[in-house]
Design a protein around this motif. Structure first.
Motif, PDB file in Angstrom:
ATOM      1  N   LEU A   5       2.969   3.870   2.961  1.00  0.00           N
ATOM      2  CA  LEU A   5       2.895   2.457   2.099  1.00  0.00           C
ATOM      3  C   LEU A   5       3.229   1.475   2.832  1.00  0.00           C
ATOM      4  N   LYS A   6       2.325   0.493   2.479  1.00  0.00           N
ATOM      5  CA  LYS A   6       2.500  -0.840   2.816  1.00  0.00           C
ATOM      6  C   LYS A   6       3.873  -1.429   2.726  1.00  0.00           C
ATOM      7  N   LYS A   7       4.082  -2.254   3.954  1.00  0.00           N
ATOM      8  CA  LYS A   7       5.489  -2.851   3.873  1.00  0.00           C
ATOM      9  C   LYS A   7       5.749  -3.584   2.507  1.00  0.00           C
ATOM     10  N   GLY A   8       6.652  -3.759   1.834  1.00  0.00           N
ATOM     11  CA  GLY A   8       7.094  -4.451   0.515  1.00  0.00           C
ATOM     12  C   GLY A   8       6.632  -3.563  -0.832  1.00  0.00           C
ATOM     13  N   VAL A   9       5.958  -2.379  -0.389  1.00  0.00           N
ATOM     14  CA  VAL A   9       5.553  -1.609  -1.704  1.00  0.00           C
ATOM     15  C   VAL A   9       6.665  -0.704  -1.826  1.00  0.00           C
ATOM     16  N   HIS A  10       7.201  -0.465  -3.134  1.00  0.00           N
ATOM     17  CA  HIS A  10       8.175   0.030  -3.685  1.00  0.00           C
ATOM     18  C   HIS A  10       8.087   1.516  -3.355  1.00  0.00           C
ATOM     19  N   ASP A  11       9.209   2.377  -2.782  1.00  0.00           N
ATOM     20  CA  ASP A  11       8.912   3.721  -2.223  1.00  0.00           C
ATOM     21  C   ASP A  11      10.147   4.576  -3.114  1.00  0.00           C
ATOM     22  N   GLY A  64      27.041  13.807   0.343  1.00  0.00           N
ATOM     23  CA  GLY A  64      28.150  13.286   1.203  1.00  0.00           C
ATOM     24  C   GLY A  64      27.796  12.738   2.584  1.00  0.00           C
ATOM     25  N   TYR A  65      26.500  12.506   2.731  1.00  0.00           N
ATOM     26  CA  TYR A  65      25.969  12.015   3.814  1.00  0.00           C
ATOM     27  C   TYR A  65      26.162  10.358   3.655  1.00  0.00           C
ATOM     28  N   SER A  66      26.633   9.851   4.864  1.00  0.00           N
ATOM     29  CA  SER A  66      26.499   8.154   4.764  1.00  0.00           C
ATOM     30  C   SER A  66      26.071   7.742   5.883  1.00  0.00           C
ATOM     31  N   GLY A  67      25.828   6.376   6.161  1.00  0.00           N
ATOM     32  CA  GLY A  67      25.081   5.777   7.173  1.00  0.00           C
ATOM     33  C   GLY A  67      23.760   5.812   7.194  1.00  0.00           C
ATOM     34  N   ILE A  68      23.160   6.136   5.816  1.00  0.00           N
ATOM     35  CA  ILE A  68      21.686   6.093   5.730  1.00  0.00           C
ATOM     36  C   ILE A  68      21.268   4.705   5.361  1.00  0.00           C
ATOM     37  N   LYS A  69      20.371   4.020   6.108  1.00  0.00           N
ATOM     38  CA  LYS A  69      19.956   2.692   5.657  1.00  0.00           C
ATOM     39  C   LYS A  69      18.860   2.681   4.917  1.00  0.00           C
ATOM     40  N   SER A  70      17.927   3.503   4.784  1.00  0.00           N
ATOM     41  CA  SER A  70      16.656   3.615   4.228  1.00  0.00           C
ATOM     42  C   SER A  70      15.758   4.908   4.325  1.00  0.00           C
ATOM     43  N   ILE A  71      15.025   5.524   3.694  1.00  0.00           N
ATOM     44  CA  ILE A  71      14.174   6.388   3.834  1.00  0.00           C
ATOM     45  C   ILE A  71      12.769   6.008   3.424  1.00  0.00           C
ATOM     46  N   ASN A  72      11.642   6.103   4.103  1.00  0.00           N
ATOM     47  CA  ASN A  72      10.403   5.853   3.700  1.00  0.00           C
ATOM     48  C   ASN A  72       9.597   7.116   3.802  1.00  0.00           C
ATOM     49  N   THR A  73       8.764   7.372   2.739  1.00  0.00           N
ATOM     50  CA  THR A  73       7.891   8.695   2.575  1.00  0.00           C
ATOM     51  C   THR A  73       6.524   8.277   2.941  1.00  0.00           C
ATOM     52  N   GLY A  74       5.829   9.392   3.615  1.00  0.00           N
ATOM     53  CA  GLY A  74       4.322   9.152   3.886  1.00  0.00           C
ATOM     54  C   GLY A  74       3.760  10.596   3.756  1.00  0.00           C
ATOM     55  N   LEU A  80      -8.274   9.477   2.034  1.00  0.00           N
ATOM     56  CA  LEU A  80      -6.969   9.849   2.432  1.00  0.00           C
ATOM     57  C   LEU A  80      -6.076   8.560   1.892  1.00  0.00           C
ATOM     58  N   ALA A  81      -6.461   7.378   2.126  1.00  0.00           N
ATOM     59  CA  ALA A  81      -5.423   6.278   1.723  1.00  0.00           C
ATOM     60  C   ALA A  81      -5.869   5.495   0.659  1.00  0.00           C
ATOM     61  N   ASN A  82      -5.021   4.970   0.094  1.00  0.00           N
ATOM     62  CA  ASN A  82      -5.573   3.882  -1.056  1.00  0.00           C
ATOM     63  C   ASN A  82      -5.177   2.545  -0.301  1.00  0.00           C
ATOM     64  N   PRO A  83      -6.121   1.922  -0.105  1.00  0.00           N
ATOM     65  CA  PRO A  83      -6.049   0.556   0.571  1.00  0.00           C
ATOM     66  C   PRO A  83      -5.235  -0.394   0.063  1.00  0.00           C
ATOM     67  N   VAL A  84      -5.023  -0.393  -1.334  1.00  0.00           N
ATOM     68  CA  VAL A  84      -4.347  -1.324  -2.290  1.00  0.00           C
ATOM     69  C   VAL A  84      -2.683  -1.147  -1.663  1.00  0.00           C
ATOM     70  N   ILE A  85      -2.370  -0.070  -1.610  1.00  0.00           N
ATOM     71  CA  ILE A  85      -0.919   0.107  -1.388  1.00  0.00           C
ATOM     72  C   ILE A  85      -0.629   0.837  -0.008  1.00  0.00           C
ATOM     73  N   GLU A  86      -1.571   1.378   0.308  1.00  0.00           N
ATOM     74  CA  GLU A  86      -1.265   2.230   1.720  1.00  0.00           C
ATOM     75  C   GLU A  86      -1.892   1.824   2.867  1.00  0.00           C
TER      76      GLU A  86
END
Lengths: 83, 83
Positions: free
Chosen positions: A12-18, A32-42, A69-75
């Motif tokens: 996903l492009k930067k700024g696109v909601h994931d 119970g896992y902590s310390g995770i700041k973010s997870i981005n999927t692709g 393979l990619a949607n240029p609007v959001i990816e």
């Protein structure tokens, strides 16, 4: 002609909601896992294809990513030789 | 503590049927592209997390993949620091 294995990574492009990434983050925190700041999927596609040179194989993979393979609007995507 | 970005790549195990990859291959052929031998699909997760060392961050990502991101019956995964 020889065979090349090319990896196309689509994200996903930067700024696109994931929402998938956010759900996974929350699920891990609930486990119970902590310390995770973010997870981005692709998505990743490994294309085995015939070409004269590595550059031609990469170029073909870029065209496939662009057209299908990619949607240029959001990816956005990157291609590289699979090691 | 510092932040690390770890990539988890989840793929189908060898021998597991990949209908999504086959559909994409056929779609590209229908668009007129030839020379494609196979397409394999997978998922990639970029996890930004806090850890003492890179090895600890990788270890945490392995645990997350094992517990939540990959289905061990049909999938395998690799973790690496995102460059």
């Amino acid at each position: 002609m020889s065979y090349f294995k090319i990896n196309v990574e689509v994200r996903l492009k930067k700024g696109v909601h994931d929402p998938q990434g956010e759900t996974i983050k929350r699920a891990l925190e609930n486990l119970g896992y902590s310390g995770i700041k973010s997870i981005n999927t692709g998505k990743v596609f490994t294309i085995k294809l015939e070409a004269e040179t590595e550059e031609q194989a990469l170029q073909a993979a870029r065209i496939y990513a662009d057209r299908l393979l990619a949607n240029p609007v959001i990816e956005e995507f990157t291609v590289e030789k699979r090691t």
